[in-house]
Design a protein around this motif. Structure first.
Motif, PDB file in Angstrom:
ATOM      1  N   UNK A  70      -7.593  -2.776  -7.349  1.00  0.00           N
ATOM      2  CA  UNK A  70      -6.444  -2.602  -8.244  1.00  0.00           C
ATOM      3  C   UNK A  70      -6.198  -1.134  -8.538  1.00  0.00           C
ATOM      4  N   UNK A  71      -7.309  -0.383  -8.722  1.00  0.00           N
ATOM      5  CA  UNK A  71      -7.178   1.051  -8.976  1.00  0.00           C
ATOM      6  C   UNK A  71      -6.523   1.755  -7.785  1.00  0.00           C
ATOM      7  N   UNK A  72      -6.935   1.364  -6.563  1.00  0.00           N
ATOM      8  CA  UNK A  72      -6.333   1.965  -5.368  1.00  0.00           C
ATOM      9  C   UNK A  72      -4.841   1.635  -5.278  1.00  0.00           C
ATOM     10  N   UNK A  73      -4.516   0.339  -5.493  1.00  0.00           N
ATOM     11  CA  UNK A  73      -3.100  -0.080  -5.420  1.00  0.00           C
ATOM     12  C   UNK A  73      -2.281   0.605  -6.497  1.00  0.00           C
ATOM     13  N   UNK A  74      -2.870   0.724  -7.696  1.00  0.00           N
ATOM     14  CA  UNK A  74      -2.181   1.394  -8.791  1.00  0.00           C
ATOM     15  C   UNK A  74      -1.911   2.849  -8.456  1.00  0.00           C
ATOM     16  N   UNK A  75      -2.896   3.475  -7.836  1.00  0.00           N
ATOM     17  CA  UNK A  75      -2.729   4.875  -7.457  1.00  0.00           C
ATOM     18  C   UNK A  75      -1.631   5.023  -6.401  1.00  0.00           C
ATOM     19  N   UNK A  76      -1.608   4.076  -5.403  1.00  0.00           N
ATOM     20  CA  UNK A  76      -0.579   4.129  -4.347  1.00  0.00           C
ATOM     21  C   UNK A  76       0.807   3.897  -4.943  1.00  0.00           C
TER      22      UNK A  76
END
Length: 510
Positions: A70-76
């Motif tokens: 989720x953190x990666x997707x949020x960052x993207x």
């Protein structure tokens, strides 16, 4: 008695001792079972505790993994949003710049428009001044001056236009005429039709003259019944052993002829028998119509027609146009169109189909309102023919523009079939009217002294003023007369226009 009491006491004591022993054993078993159950519960609790710990560890690991994803997707997503915001900002800046440019252009266009309006007003005022001064000097209006200039230009360049037309005509007409003659000649040579004239009467041979009286009947009842039922005129004259059936409708004439033949063969002639024989003759003719339609499709090689269309084709066997049998004409047009299409490398099957069906409306034009082309097109639409074939029907008399080269070929084949010598007849009144109209059209042109229709109306000779018309203008004049004749006059075949200019110088020696 005492013995019984002692025995009873002994049994009772034994039972009591057995009960006590059994109870102790049961209590001992229960105690052992309880210990086993406690042990099993402890083992189960221990195992459940281990499973719980393992599940908690696994769930924590899964939650940690989901949190990382989720953190990666949020960052993207944040990076995409940031990029979109930057693009939006840039686009807003560009829109603002464009709006500024548009405002400047609108202001500039408005200034130009005002300047143009001002200049236009100045030009109008100057034009009025020039016209007023011109009228004062020349003494004529601008319209009169314009007409004078146009007439001078027309007279000046008419000869040049005629000269250019003559050159173009000479250049292209020779090759086109040679090629057209070759194509038509090749097609006609490959097709050899048999000609037969259609008449409006049919004769029936009788075994003897006594049969005439029987056909007439007592006080003429038989002949009246016959003419009423068949719709024809039965002519009984002094010609030996023969009667004549007269009618302009070939279908009714044929049914009547067959009716007479059946009555003569049967020998019994009275009104009731006439009706019976008429019905039999009518059924025979219906059968002939069907066979004629099938034979027409076989001869031309056109297949896939609806049975009703085939039946309508057969009806054309008993239909004439200017004395020409319409079914024979349709077959002839189909074959000539196919040969022309073959010579030109076009669709032979489509050309044949259009040629065979081009006059199909004439099978019903006495029963339905409208021209035979419109009736034919409606029939073919009803039975699912292609729009190209329907266009051929409408185009062969110029009611629609041809969609395909095959449509032009069908129109040409129709003209060829109708124009051959003896193909069609024309009554004297219409013939004379056509000749008069032909001469009137030719005389309506400038510099024409006289015009004469000759060769049975297939040629018109035009006498022109020799001092006003030279060879170049004569070529153009013949072309213009021919075009006007095509537009205003209907005629069979091809009509020749000959322009004659002759200069005669006469002197007398005294």
């Amino acid at each position: 008695m005492l013995i019984y009491i002692l025995a009873f006491v002994g049994v009772f004591v034994g039972a009591l001792v057995g009960y006590v022993v059994a109870k102790r054993k049961i209590e001992k078993d229960l105690l052992l079972a309880k210990k086993d159950a406690e042990h099993i519960i402890k083992e189960a609790e221990k195992e459940a505790s281990e499973i719980k710990k393992k599940a908690v560890i696994e769930s924590r690991e899964e939650l940690h993994k989901l949190r990382e994803d989720w953190e990666k997707e949020k960052k993207a997503r944040e990076e995409e949003l940031k990029y979109a915001e930057e693009r939006l900002i840039k686009r807003e800046e560009m829109v603002s710049k464009r709006e500024e440019l548009l405002d400047k252009k609108e202001n500039y266009i408005e200034e130009l428009r005002k300047e143009l309006e001002e200049k236009q007003r100045e030009l109008i005022e100057k034009e009025k001044e020039i016209e007023e001064s011109f009228e004062k000097l020349a003494g004529i209006t601008p319209e009169q001056a314009r007409e004078i200039v146009l007439n001078e230009a027309r007279e000046k360049y008419e000869y040049e236009i005629a000269k250019v037309y003559s050159q173009i005509k000479t250049r292209y007409e020779e090759d086109a005429e040679k090629y057209a003659k070759k194509v038509i000649a090749d097609a006609i040579q490959r097709y050899a039709p048999e000609y037969s004239g259609e008449v409006t009467v049919s004769t029936v041979m009788l075994p003897n003259d006594d049969m005439k009286g029987r056909l007439i009947g007592r006080e003429g009842r038989n002949i009246r019944a016959f003419e009423k039922v068949t719709g024809v005129d039965l002519i009984i004259d002094d010609t030996p052993e023969m009667v004549t059936v007269s009618c302009f409708n070939p279908l009714r004439r044929e049914i009547a002829r067959r009716t007479i033949e059946k009555l003569v063969a049967d020998g019994r002639i009275h009104p009731t028998r006439i009706e019976e024989m008429y019905e039999k003759a009518k059924d025979e003719v219906e059968k002939i119509i069907k066979e004629a339609g099938q034979e027409a499709t076989f001869v031309t090689g056109v297949g896939g027609l609806h049975p009703e269309i085939v039946k309508l084709l057969g009806r054309l066997k008993f239909r004439t146009s200017y004395g020409q049998n319409v079914l024979n004409h349709s077959i002839e047009v189909a074959l000539i169109a196919g040969l022309l299409a073959s010579e030109l490398g076009l669709n032979v099957e489509m050309a044949k189909r259009g040629g065979l069906l081009h006059d199909i409306g004439k099978a019903l034009d006495h029963e339905v309102e409208g021209s035979h082309t419109i009736i034919g097109a409606e029939i073919l639409k009803r039975y699912g023919e292609k729009k190209e074939v329907i266009n051929m029907i409408m185009a062969h008399h110029g009611e629609e523009e041809p969609m395909t080269p095959e449509a032009v070929i069908v129109a040409a084949a129709d003209a060829l079939s109708a124009a051959r010598p003896g193909a069609r007849r024309e009554d004297v009144e219409n013939y004379i009217k056509r000749l008069i109209k032909l001469e009137e059209i030719a005389k309506s042109f400038k510099y024409v002294e006289n015009a004469y229709a000759i060769q049975a109306g297939r040629e018109v000779r035009v006498i022109v003023q020799p001092d006003k018309v030279d060879d170049v203008l004569a070529d153009k004049l013949s072309h213009d007369i021919a075009m006007k004749i095509e537009e205003e006059l209907q005629y069979p075949g091809v009509l020749k226009v000959v322009v004659i200019r002759e200069k005669r110088s006469v002197a007398y020696a005294k």
